[in-house]
Scaffold this active site. Structure first.
Site, PDB file in Angstrom:
ATOM      1  N   TYR A  26       0.766  -1.326   0.049  1.00 54.56           N
ATOM      2  CA  TYR A  26      -0.212   0.057   0.134  1.00 54.56           C
ATOM      3  C   TYR A  26       0.968   1.323   0.376  1.00 54.56           C
ATOM      4  O   TYR A  26       0.231   2.495  -0.233  1.00 54.56           O
ATOM      5  CB  TYR A  26      -1.012  -0.083   1.266  1.00 54.56           C
ATOM      6  N   ASN A  77     -13.438   3.563  -1.252  1.00 55.17           N
ATOM      7  CA  ASN A  77     -12.042   2.161  -1.028  1.00 55.17           C
ATOM      8  C   ASN A  77     -12.687   1.554  -0.058  1.00 55.17           C
ATOM      9  O   ASN A  77     -12.619   1.441   1.449  1.00 55.17           O
ATOM     10  CB  ASN A  77     -10.658   2.427  -0.976  1.00 55.17           C
ATOM     11  N   HIS A  83     -15.764  -7.493  -0.611  1.00 53.42           N
ATOM     12  CA  HIS A  83     -15.659  -9.197  -1.583  1.00 53.42           C
ATOM     13  C   HIS A  83     -16.974  -9.407  -0.461  1.00 53.42           C
ATOM     14  O   HIS A  83     -16.725 -10.412  -0.242  1.00 53.42           O
ATOM     15  CB  HIS A  83     -14.246  -9.389  -0.857  1.00 53.42           C
ATOM     16  N   HIS A 105      -9.378   1.069  -5.681  1.00 51.25           N
ATOM     17  CA  HIS A 105      -8.729   0.339  -4.933  1.00 51.25           C
ATOM     18  C   HIS A 105      -7.157   0.335  -4.622  1.00 51.25           C
ATOM     19  O   HIS A 105      -6.664   0.650  -6.244  1.00 51.25           O
ATOM     20  CB  HIS A 105      -9.000  -1.573  -4.767  1.00 51.25           C
ATOM     21  N   ILE A 106      -5.679   0.442  -3.920  1.00 49.35           N
ATOM     22  CA  ILE A 106      -4.672   0.843  -4.042  1.00 49.35           C
ATOM     23  C   ILE A 106      -4.264   0.487  -4.527  1.00 49.35           C
ATOM     24  O   ILE A 106      -3.351   0.027  -5.466  1.00 49.35           O
ATOM     25  CB  ILE A 106      -4.141   1.428  -2.831  1.00 49.35           C
ATOM     26  N   ARG A 116      -9.731 -12.057  -3.370  1.00 51.09           N
ATOM     27  CA  ARG A 116      -9.531 -10.395  -3.954  1.00 51.09           C
ATOM     28  C   ARG A 116     -10.465  -9.750  -5.448  1.00 51.09           C
ATOM     29  O   ARG A 116     -10.553  -8.856  -5.221  1.00 51.09           O
ATOM     30  CB  ARG A 116      -8.284  -9.791  -3.201  1.00 51.09           C
TER      31      ARG A 116
END
Length: 146
Positions: A26, A77, A83, A105-106, A116
């Site tokens: 991240y 985010n 999920h 999403h990063i 994911r």
């Protein structure tokens, strides 16, 4: 699409740990850094940007309801709720029918663990930005600029 004046930037669980949690995935940018950046960018684009983060699903849902009631667009985010949360998806469906939302999403969630790679939110989002790092928030915000 009508001009949007306010954009709610929501961050889900664990994003308050940005800069500390798994920097190899991240990066070192903190949530405060992101919030400052999008607020400044928004002002330059003629947008009011409201930033919020919660580790609690119900609180995120309440904020999505607030956005729907006020006609605000949403940049979200959702973290791990991407999920797992049908409830968050159902709340965002109301925003999707209005000004819309962009899922951010990063990391590239499609290049990570199989669980994911599924999002309950993507099918109703105006767009999805994944894997571009924190600049994805800025791209999402620009989408809603008048």
């Amino acid at each position: 699409m009508p001009a949007v004046r306010t954009v709610l930037v929501l961050n889900g669980p664990n994003l308050n740990r940005l800069g500390k949690r798994q920097p190899e995935i991240y990066g070192s940018t903190t949530l405060a850094d992101i919030e400052n950046s999008v607020t400044e960018l928004g002002a330059g684009l003629g947008l009011e940007v409201i930033c919020r983060q919660s580790n609690h699903e119900g609180e995120l849902i309440e904020w999505v309801h607030e956005a729907a009631d006020n006609g605000w667009a949403v940049v979200i985010n959702p973290g791990g709720f991407t999920h797992t949360s049908v409830a968050l998806r159902d709340a965002l469906a109301e925003v999707a029918d209005g000004p819309g939302f962009v899922e951010v999403h990063i990391s590239n969630v499609h290049a990570r663990e199989p669980f994911r790679q599924h999002s309950y939110l993507s099918p109703i989002a105006r767009g999805v930005i994944a894997g571009l790092g924190v600049v994805g928030y800025e791209y999402a915000l620009r989408f809603f600029a008048p």
